[in-house]
Design a protein around this motif. Structure first.
Motif, PDB file in Angstrom:
ATOM      1  N   LEU A   1       0.826  -1.216   0.000  1.00  0.00           N
ATOM      2  CA  LEU A   1       0.000   0.000   0.000  1.00  0.00           C
ATOM      3  C   LEU A   1       0.856   1.262   0.000  1.00  0.00           C
ATOM      4  O   LEU A   1       0.541   2.226  -0.694  1.00  0.00           O
ATOM      5  CB  LEU A   1      -0.952   0.004   1.194  1.00  0.00           C
ATOM      6  CG  LEU A   1      -2.126  -0.965   1.107  1.00  0.00           C
ATOM      7  CD1 LEU A   1      -2.963  -0.902   2.382  1.00  0.00           C
ATOM      8  CD2 LEU A   1      -2.997  -0.665  -0.104  1.00  0.00           C
TER       9      LEU A   1
ATOM     10  N   TYR B   1      -4.582  -6.566   4.883  1.00  0.00           N
ATOM     11  CA  TYR B   1      -4.075  -5.559   5.819  1.00  0.00           C
ATOM     12  C   TYR B   1      -4.967  -5.489   7.057  1.00  0.00           C
ATOM     13  O   TYR B   1      -4.469  -5.362   8.171  1.00  0.00           O
ATOM     14  CB  TYR B   1      -4.000  -4.207   5.122  1.00  0.00           C
ATOM     15  CG  TYR B   1      -3.353  -3.115   5.942  1.00  0.00           C
ATOM     16  CD1 TYR B   1      -2.053  -2.711   5.675  1.00  0.00           C
ATOM     17  CD2 TYR B   1      -4.042  -2.470   6.965  1.00  0.00           C
ATOM     18  CE1 TYR B   1      -1.457  -1.692   6.410  1.00  0.00           C
ATOM     19  CE2 TYR B   1      -3.458  -1.469   7.709  1.00  0.00           C
ATOM     20  CZ  TYR B   1      -2.163  -1.076   7.431  1.00  0.00           C
ATOM     21  OH  TYR B   1      -1.580  -0.076   8.171  1.00  0.00           O
TER      22      TYR B   1
ATOM     23  N   VAL C   1     -13.903  -5.388  -0.268  1.00  0.00           N
ATOM     24  CA  VAL C   1     -13.055  -5.720   0.881  1.00  0.00           C
ATOM     25  C   VAL C   1     -13.831  -6.631   1.831  1.00  0.00           C
ATOM     26  O   VAL C   1     -13.297  -7.644   2.311  1.00  0.00           O
ATOM     27  CB  VAL C   1     -12.560  -4.445   1.604  1.00  0.00           C
ATOM     28  CG1 VAL C   1     -11.802  -4.808   2.876  1.00  0.00           C
ATOM     29  CG2 VAL C   1     -11.678  -3.611   0.672  1.00  0.00           C
TER      30      VAL C   1
ATOM     31  N   LEU D   1      -5.811   2.747   2.463  1.00  0.00           N
ATOM     32  CA  LEU D   1      -6.434   1.512   2.887  1.00  0.00           C
ATOM     33  C   LEU D   1      -7.945   1.672   2.767  1.00  0.00           C
ATOM     34  O   LEU D   1      -8.525   2.610   3.330  1.00  0.00           O
ATOM     35  CB  LEU D   1      -6.043   1.213   4.339  1.00  0.00           C
ATOM     36  CG  LEU D   1      -6.708   0.014   4.992  1.00  0.00           C
ATOM     37  CD1 LEU D   1      -6.302  -1.276   4.288  1.00  0.00           C
ATOM     38  CD2 LEU D   1      -6.337  -0.023   6.468  1.00  0.00           C
TER      39      LEU D   1
ATOM     40  N   CYS E   1      -6.100  -4.858   0.777  1.00  0.00           N
ATOM     41  CA  CYS E   1      -6.749  -4.140   1.883  1.00  0.00           C
ATOM     42  C   CYS E   1      -7.358  -5.113   2.883  1.00  0.00           C
ATOM     43  O   CYS E   1      -7.214  -4.925   4.103  1.00  0.00           O
ATOM     44  CB  CYS E   1      -7.803  -3.182   1.337  1.00  0.00           C
ATOM     45  SG  CYS E   1      -7.092  -1.785   0.421  1.00  0.00           S
TER      46      CYS E   1
END
Length: 126
Positions: free
Chosen positions: A52, A109, A67, A59, A106
């Motif tokens: 990222l 993450y 997501v 994000l 994302c």
């Protein structure tokens, strides 16, 4: 914390998706070369937070529909496809391009910023 499971290689539909995105950034000859390189590329691993940062992207939140769908897959233990990347160039200010898999990065993450993500990364043709 949930572990993210990854496929060993990108799925076939990832490459046309990457080419569609890259077609917005480069001419068709360059896109064809990049797509060929991505298909022939080797999977390596990079951290979610580094991808990222290098891409200079924000994000996406967990309530983003794509997501959220990837987070649901992670929770169910379903494997995600590796990410397709085109290397940036810090000397000229060109960021890394996530050609396919931004939502997966994302989602990963959100499980852990240090998630080790399998990627295929290629350089732009000269």
């Amino acid at each position: 914390m949930v572990n993210v499971i990854w496929l060993g290689k990108p799925t076939a539909h990832d490459f046309p998706a990457a080419a569609d995105y890259l077609d917005l950034l480069a001419d068709s000859k360059t896109v064809k070369k990049l797509a060929k390189r991505l298909k022939a590329g080797t999977v390596v691993h990079k951290l979610a937070k580094d991808i990222l940062r290098a891409a200079q992207l924000n994000l996406l939140p967990t309530d983003n529909p794509h997501v959220a769908a990837d987070l649901a897959k992670i929770k169910k233990g379903e494997p995600l496809s590796p990410i397709l990347l085109v290397r940036g160039d810090f000397a000229t200010g060109v960021p890394l391009q996530i050609a396919d898999g931004y939502h997966r990065v994302c989602a990963s993450y959100h499980t852990d910023e240090n998630t080790d993500i399998p990627v295929v990364i290629v350089s732009r043709p000269q």
